[in-house]
Design a protein around this motif. Structure first.
Motif, PDB file in Angstrom:
ATOM      1  N   LYS A 180      16.628  -1.725  -6.664  1.00 47.53           N
ATOM      2  CA  LYS A 180      15.634  -2.789  -6.565  1.00 47.53           C
ATOM      3  C   LYS A 180      14.251  -2.274  -6.936  1.00 47.53           C
ATOM      4  O   LYS A 180      13.996  -1.075  -6.929  1.00 47.53           O
ATOM      5  CB  LYS A 180      15.606  -3.370  -5.151  1.00 47.53           C
ATOM      6  N   GLU A 181      13.372  -3.209  -7.259  1.00 50.41           N
ATOM      7  CA  GLU A 181      12.004  -2.834  -7.578  1.00 50.41           C
ATOM      8  C   GLU A 181      11.237  -2.513  -6.297  1.00 50.41           C
ATOM      9  O   GLU A 181      11.572  -2.977  -5.207  1.00 50.41           O
ATOM     10  CB  GLU A 181      11.311  -3.976  -8.325  1.00 50.41           C
ATOM     11  N   ARG A 182      10.181  -1.729  -6.465  1.00 46.79           N
ATOM     12  CA  ARG A 182       9.310  -1.423  -5.339  1.00 46.79           C
ATOM     13  C   ARG A 182       8.603  -2.700  -4.894  1.00 46.79           C
ATOM     14  O   ARG A 182       8.144  -3.490  -5.723  1.00 46.79           O
ATOM     15  CB  ARG A 182       8.302  -0.367  -5.738  1.00 46.79           C
ATOM     16  N   GLU A 183       8.525  -2.912  -3.591  1.00 47.82           N
ATOM     17  CA  GLU A 183       7.881  -4.104  -3.065  1.00 47.82           C
ATOM     18  C   GLU A 183       6.839  -3.735  -2.016  1.00 47.82           C
ATOM     19  O   GLU A 183       6.968  -2.743  -1.303  1.00 47.82           O
ATOM     20  CB  GLU A 183       8.920  -5.044  -2.443  1.00 47.82           C
ATOM     21  N   GLY A 184       5.810  -4.553  -1.927  1.00 46.07           N
ATOM     22  CA  GLY A 184       4.790  -4.354  -0.916  1.00 46.07           C
ATOM     23  C   GLY A 184       5.270  -4.823   0.436  1.00 46.07           C
ATOM     24  O   GLY A 184       5.933  -5.856   0.543  1.00 46.07           O
ATOM     25  N   TYR A 218       1.149  -8.627   6.116  1.00 48.24           N
ATOM     26  CA  TYR A 218       2.573  -8.285   6.183  1.00 48.24           C
ATOM     27  C   TYR A 218       3.360  -9.222   5.284  1.00 48.24           C
ATOM     28  O   TYR A 218       3.090 -10.430   5.244  1.00 48.24           O
ATOM     29  CB  TYR A 218       3.085  -8.399   7.617  1.00 48.24           C
ATOM     30  N   SER A 219       4.333  -8.672   4.606  1.00 50.88           N
ATOM     31  CA  SER A 219       5.226  -9.528   3.839  1.00 50.88           C
ATOM     32  C   SER A 219       6.071 -10.349   4.816  1.00 50.88           C
ATOM     33  O   SER A 219       6.247  -9.966   5.983  1.00 50.88           O
ATOM     34  CB  SER A 219       6.121  -8.690   2.931  1.00 50.88           C
ATOM     35  N   ALA A 225      -9.067  -2.979  -2.675  1.00 47.39           N
ATOM     36  CA  ALA A 225      -8.070  -3.996  -2.315  1.00 47.39           C
ATOM     37  C   ALA A 225      -8.733  -5.174  -1.611  1.00 47.39           C
ATOM     38  O   ALA A 225      -9.677  -5.007  -0.839  1.00 47.39           O
ATOM     39  CB  ALA A 225      -7.004  -3.391  -1.419  1.00 47.39           C
ATOM     40  N   ALA A 226      -8.218  -6.353  -1.881  1.00 50.21           N
ATOM     41  CA  ALA A 226      -8.666  -7.561  -1.197  1.00 50.21           C
ATOM     42  C   ALA A 226      -7.479  -8.082  -0.399  1.00 50.21           C
ATOM     43  O   ALA A 226      -6.394  -8.285  -0.955  1.00 50.21           O
ATOM     44  CB  ALA A 226      -9.122  -8.611  -2.194  1.00 50.21           C
ATOM     45  N   LEU A 227      -7.687  -8.263   0.889  1.00 48.54           N
ATOM     46  CA  LEU A 227      -6.552  -8.724   1.678  1.00 48.54           C
ATOM     47  C   LEU A 227      -6.994  -9.553   2.869  1.00 48.54           C
ATOM     48  O   LEU A 227      -8.136  -9.479   3.314  1.00 48.54           O
ATOM     49  CB  LEU A 227      -5.721  -7.523   2.165  1.00 48.54           C
ATOM     50  N   SER A 228      -6.053 -10.336   3.313  1.00 46.55           N
ATOM     51  CA  SER A 228      -6.200 -11.083   4.553  1.00 46.55           C
ATOM     52  C   SER A 228      -4.807 -11.192   5.137  1.00 46.55           C
ATOM     53  O   SER A 228      -3.859 -10.576   4.625  1.00 46.55           O
ATOM     54  CB  SER A 228      -6.790 -12.468   4.292  1.00 46.55           C
ATOM     55  N   TYR A 276      -2.607 -12.628   2.139  1.00 42.01           N
ATOM     56  CA  TYR A 276      -2.416 -11.998   0.841  1.00 42.01           C
ATOM     57  C   TYR A 276      -2.905 -10.562   0.868  1.00 42.01           C
ATOM     58  O   TYR A 276      -3.685 -10.171   1.730  1.00 42.01           O
ATOM     59  CB  TYR A 276      -3.159 -12.781  -0.262  1.00 42.01           C
ATOM     60  N   CYS A 277      -2.418  -9.797  -0.108  1.00 43.75           N
ATOM     61  CA  CYS A 277      -2.907  -8.434  -0.305  1.00 43.75           C
ATOM     62  C   CYS A 277      -2.894  -8.165  -1.793  1.00 43.75           C
ATOM     63  O   CYS A 277      -1.825  -8.063  -2.405  1.00 43.75           O
ATOM     64  CB  CYS A 277      -2.035  -7.419   0.439  1.00 43.75           C
ATOM     65  N   TYR A 278      -4.068  -8.098  -2.400  1.00 40.81           N
ATOM     66  CA  TYR A 278      -4.218  -7.764  -3.807  1.00 40.81           C
ATOM     67  C   TYR A 278      -4.551  -6.282  -3.882  1.00 40.81           C
ATOM     68  O   TYR A 278      -5.652  -5.865  -3.564  1.00 40.81           O
ATOM     69  CB  TYR A 278      -5.297  -8.606  -4.460  1.00 40.81           C
TER      70      TYR A 278
END
Length: 127
Positions: free
Chosen positions: A43-47, A60-61, A102-105, A108-110
């Motif tokens: 699988k691909e790497r995921e956040g 959190y995802s 990084a921009a996150l809340s 979301y997490c960019y």
């Protein structure tokens, strides 16, 4: 040498817990958001989770929300990922990365890693 080193993985039964550590060397984590990522075989790497550098915001995802907790101890130059109620689908190699912009809340997490990927730490959830 500037690097992040992951540790704390292992074999645990479903429903168990592990606490991963991401330790920085060669630089201070104070000014960096830190993200935890994982990659399962095939699988691909995921956040998985992110924590901001400044205001303590966390993301959190959906797959780990309510079970994982990210935290940081800048005095120890370390970020942690507490993983509870682990499931077989959490089995993966876990990596951490840094991003000063990084921009996150909570929604979301960019995140664009500026650090090289380390070796990661293997988490295996199996009975």
């Amino acid at each position: 040498q500037v690097q992040l080193v992951e540790s704390g993985g292992g074999l645990v039964q479903p429903g168990g817990s592990l606490k991963l550590s991401c330790a920085a060397s060669g630089f201070t984590l104070d000014y960096y958001a830190i993200g935890w990522f994982r990659q399962a075989p095939g699988k691909e790497r995921e956040g998985v989770s992110c924590i901001s550098s400044s205001d303590g915001s966390t993301y959190y995802s959906d797959s780990v929300k309510g079970r994982f907790t990210i935290s940081r101890d800048n005095a120890k130059n370390t970020v942690y990922l507490q993983m509870n109620n682990l499931k077989p689908e959490d089995t993966a190699v876990y990596y951490c990365a840094s991003d000063p912009r990084a921009a996150l809340s909570s929604s979301y997490c960019y995140f664009s890693p500026v650090s090289s990927w380390g070796q990661g730490t293997q988490v295996t959830v199996s009975s």
